[in-house]
Write a protein that holds these residues in place. Structure first.
Motif, PDB file in Angstrom:
ATOM      1  N   ASP A  58     -31.514  16.135  -5.814  1.00 27.57           N
ATOM      2  CA  ASP A  58     -30.776  15.219  -4.937  1.00 27.57           C
ATOM      3  C   ASP A  58     -29.270  15.340  -5.156  1.00 27.57           C
ATOM      4  O   ASP A  58     -28.482  14.997  -4.276  1.00 27.57           O
ATOM      5  CB  ASP A  58     -31.204  13.763  -5.196  1.00 27.57           C
ATOM      6  N   ALA A  59     -28.892  15.814  -6.331  1.00 30.98           N
ATOM      7  CA  ALA A  59     -27.464  15.968  -6.634  1.00 30.98           C
ATOM      8  C   ALA A  59     -26.918  17.326  -6.216  1.00 30.98           C
ATOM      9  O   ALA A  59     -25.715  17.485  -6.028  1.00 30.98           O
ATOM     10  CB  ALA A  59     -27.221  15.770  -8.133  1.00 30.98           C
ATOM     11  N   ILE A  60     -27.824  18.309  -6.067  1.00 28.77           N
ATOM     12  CA  ILE A  60     -27.370  19.666  -5.749  1.00 28.77           C
ATOM     13  C   ILE A  60     -27.846  20.164  -4.395  1.00 28.77           C
ATOM     14  O   ILE A  60     -27.299  21.132  -3.865  1.00 28.77           O
ATOM     15  CB  ILE A  60     -27.792  20.661  -6.853  1.00 28.77           C
ATOM     16  N   GLY A  61     -28.850  19.520  -3.828  1.00 28.33           N
ATOM     17  CA  GLY A  61     -29.281  19.880  -2.488  1.00 28.33           C
ATOM     18  C   GLY A  61     -30.340  20.956  -2.438  1.00 28.33           C
ATOM     19  O   GLY A  61     -31.044  21.092  -1.451  1.00 28.33           O
ATOM     20  N   TYR A  62     -30.474  21.753  -3.492  1.00 30.51           N
ATOM     21  CA  TYR A  62     -31.495  22.800  -3.514  1.00 30.51           C
ATOM     22  C   TYR A  62     -31.821  23.115  -4.968  1.00 30.51           C
ATOM     23  O   TYR A  62     -31.091  22.739  -5.875  1.00 30.51           O
ATOM     24  CB  TYR A  62     -31.016  24.058  -2.785  1.00 30.51           C
ATOM     25  N   ASN A  63     -32.920  23.817  -5.176  1.00 26.70           N
ATOM     26  CA  ASN A  63     -33.403  24.054  -6.537  1.00 26.70           C
ATOM     27  C   ASN A  63     -33.207  25.513  -6.915  1.00 26.70           C
ATOM     28  O   ASN A  63     -33.758  26.404  -6.283  1.00 26.70           O
ATOM     29  CB  ASN A  63     -34.884  23.678  -6.629  1.00 26.70           C
ATOM     30  N   GLU A 181     -21.804  14.424  -1.159  1.00 25.35           N
ATOM     31  CA  GLU A 181     -22.337  13.058  -1.070  1.00 25.35           C
ATOM     32  C   GLU A 181     -22.587  12.490  -2.468  1.00 25.35           C
ATOM     33  O   GLU A 181     -22.300  11.322  -2.741  1.00 25.35           O
ATOM     34  CB  GLU A 181     -23.643  13.051  -0.265  1.00 25.35           C
ATOM     35  N   PHE A 182     -23.116  13.322  -3.350  1.00 24.78           N
ATOM     36  CA  PHE A 182     -23.371  12.888  -4.724  1.00 24.78           C
ATOM     37  C   PHE A 182     -22.058  12.585  -5.437  1.00 24.78           C
ATOM     38  O   PHE A 182     -21.946  11.577  -6.153  1.00 24.78           O
ATOM     39  CB  PHE A 182     -24.153  13.960  -5.479  1.00 24.78           C
ATOM     40  N   LYS A 187     -18.158   8.836  -7.767  1.00 23.71           N
ATOM     41  CA  LYS A 187     -16.813   8.262  -7.757  1.00 23.71           C
ATOM     42  C   LYS A 187     -16.871   6.745  -7.574  1.00 23.71           C
ATOM     43  O   LYS A 187     -16.157   5.997  -8.260  1.00 23.71           O
ATOM     44  CB  LYS A 187     -15.988   8.900  -6.640  1.00 23.71           C
ATOM     45  N   THR A 188     -17.734   6.289  -6.681  1.00 22.60           N
ATOM     46  CA  THR A 188     -17.887   4.852  -6.438  1.00 22.60           C
ATOM     47  C   THR A 188     -18.405   4.141  -7.679  1.00 22.60           C
ATOM     48  O   THR A 188     -17.914   3.066  -8.047  1.00 22.60           O
ATOM     49  CB  THR A 188     -18.836   4.607  -5.254  1.00 22.60           C
ATOM     50  N   GLU A 189     -19.384   4.739  -8.343  1.00 21.47           N
ATOM     51  CA  GLU A 189     -19.947   4.141  -9.553  1.00 21.47           C
ATOM     52  C   GLU A 189     -18.908   4.071 -10.670  1.00 21.47           C
ATOM     53  O   GLU A 189     -18.839   3.094 -11.413  1.00 21.47           O
ATOM     54  CB  GLU A 189     -21.174   4.937 -10.018  1.00 21.47           C
ATOM     55  N   ILE A 190     -18.095   5.119 -10.801  1.00 22.38           N
ATOM     56  CA  ILE A 190     -17.063   5.142 -11.834  1.00 22.38           C
ATOM     57  C   ILE A 190     -15.951   4.153 -11.503  1.00 22.38           C
ATOM     58  O   ILE A 190     -15.376   3.523 -12.388  1.00 22.38           O
ATOM     59  CB  ILE A 190     -16.498   6.570 -12.005  1.00 22.38           C
TER      60      ILE A 190
END
Length: 201
Positions: A58-63, A181-182, A187-190
């Protein structure tokens, strides 16, 4: 095999880096981006990191199957540091806060790598490193601008985001590039602007 890394830091120091890092870790673990337990998964003989968890894509978009790598974890740093100092060169922007002139103006890659720089130009570069050490050790730092001769605190110089003066950093070892997006969520969380730096060892 060589290793790549992505380091995310705050643009400046934060008041409570350990508390904020714990908040971010809990957020990442709740989202199943990283595991809850520490393990040997980063490039360090002294510290452990957090392996990617079930939803790390979910953080990178692909595996890219990073779990098959021994070095694939998240490293957290909460001490004052010049992040990415190893990538610092005369072609890193270090702009005087007084006159807005790059400290290394006039130094070309050709001159630097063919040893054609003047002694004054080399001195402009070499005198930065002792200040890096002072800053990391919580000592007073200052650089005198070679252009306007004004003395300023090291951390007040503007950079091109290839280095950062911070006390909070998250290094993702061998992860593919992180989704925008991640990064915006992080950034919002920090609660502060962040800098992303890519590197290679």
């Amino acid at each position: 095999m060589s290793d790549n890394y992505i380091t995310i830091t705050t643009v400046k120091e934060v008041k409570n880096p350990k508390e904020l890092s714990e908040k971010i870790l809990k957020w990442l673990q709740t989202k199943e981006i990283i595991e809850s337990e520490l393990s040997d998964c980063i490039l360090s003989t002294k510290k452990k990191g957090y392996k990617p968890a079930n939803k790390h894509t979910d953080a990178i978009g692909y595996n890219e199957n990073i779990l098959s790598l021994q070095v694939c974890g998240l490293e957290v740093k909460t001490e004052r540091e010049v992040f990415n100092a190893g990538a610092f060169t005369p072609f890193t922007k270090l702009e005087c806060p007084n006159c807005n002139t790059n400290r290394f103006k006039g130094i070309s890659p050709q001159d630097f790598y063919t040893e054609n720089c003047t002694e004054e130009q080399l001195n402009r570069f070499n005198t930065v490193f002792p200040e890096f050490d002072k800053w990391s050790n919580n000592k007073d730092t200052s650089l005198t601008c070679p252009h306007c001769l004004t003395k300023s605190n090291l951390a007040s110089y503007k950079t091109d985001n290839s280095i950062a003066f911070s006390n909070l950093g998250f290094t993702f070892w061998n992860w593919p590039d992180l989704k925008e997006e991640f990064l915006m969520e992080l950034k919002t969380e920090i609660g502060m602007d962040i800098v992303r730096m890519n590197g290679h060892l």
